[in-house]
Design a protein around this motif. Structure first.
Motif, PDB file in Angstrom:
ATOM      1  N   HIS A 169       0.848  -1.193   0.000  1.00 44.76           N
ATOM      2  CA  HIS A 169       0.000   0.000   0.000  1.00 44.76           C
ATOM      3  C   HIS A 169       0.882   1.241   0.000  1.00 44.76           C
ATOM      4  CE1 HIS A 169      -3.408  -2.616   0.832  1.00 44.76           C
ATOM      5  NE2 HIS A 169      -2.571  -3.277   1.609  1.00 44.76           N
ATOM      6  N   ASP A 193      -3.762   8.678   1.051  1.00 45.33           N
ATOM      7  CA  ASP A 193      -2.433   8.268   0.595  1.00 45.33           C
ATOM      8  C   ASP A 193      -1.318   9.118   1.197  1.00 45.33           C
ATOM      9  OD1 ASP A 193      -2.917  10.647  -0.749  1.00 45.33           O
ATOM     10  OD2 ASP A 193      -1.989   9.975  -2.623  1.00 45.33           O
ATOM     11  N   ILE A 223      -6.136  -1.108   5.399  1.00 43.57           N
ATOM     12  CA  ILE A 223      -5.144  -1.833   4.595  1.00 43.57           C
ATOM     13  C   ILE A 223      -4.711  -3.134   5.263  1.00 43.57           C
ATOM     14  CG2 ILE A 223      -4.342   0.269   3.442  1.00 43.57           C
ATOM     15  CD1 ILE A 223      -1.845   0.167   5.253  1.00 43.57           C
TER      16      ILE A 223
END
Length: 159
Positions: free
Chosen positions: A46, A72, A144
């Motif tokens: 990720h 992100d 994640i």
């Protein structure tokens, strides 16, 4: 023939321009380039763009007085040249909840403090020796599938 050559040259220049834009790192709030980092979990790798806090004033300020992080984005705290030790963070003047990932020198996650309470001055311990800390938007670590033992890929850590 000249038209075909011209189109080929223009297409090549456009491809180079696009590639150059794609390779450029996004900038942080002070204009500094962000660095690539990846969290490797059972669900895959990720990617994140992170600000680096490697000097005391940056580490003290952290994400105080800042809007929430994007999915992100993150901040990586580093202690270059220092031995790993028990770390402890708090959320003083930090208006949005964060996930705090404590990381050992080899890039392994030691522990995760999920959904740290905004503005809290209660210390959040690492529960183990760490020389890196990654802060992400609250809930992102769970999204994640990050768990202790998972890897962080960044040049600061030496596997």
């Amino acid at each position: 023939m000249i038209d075909a050559t011209r189109r080929f040259v223009v297409a090549g220049l456009m491809a180079l321009a696009v590639a150059g834009c794609a390779a450029k790192a996004p900038a942080g709030p002070n204009g500094e380039p962000l660095q690539k980092l990846a969290v490797v979990t059972a669900s895959g790798e990720h990617p994140f763009w992170v600000e680096i806090a490697d000097e005391e004033p940056e580490r003290q300020r952290g994400l105080m007085f800042r809007p929430p992080l994007g999915d992100d984005r993150g901040m990586l705290f580093q202690w270059p040249g220092e031995a790993p030790r028990e770390q402890s963070f708090w959320m003083r003047n930090t208006p949005s909840s964060l996930d705090i990932l404590y990381i050992d020198p080899k890039g392994r996650i030691v522990s995760i403090a999920s959904h740290a309470t905004p503005f809290s001055e209660v210390p959040i311990p690492s529960n183990g020796a760490a020389n890196g800390v990654l802060e992400l938007r609250a809930g992102r670590a769970a999204e994640i599938g990050a768990k202790p033992g998972d890897r962080i890929l960044h040049p600061y850590f030496k596997p």
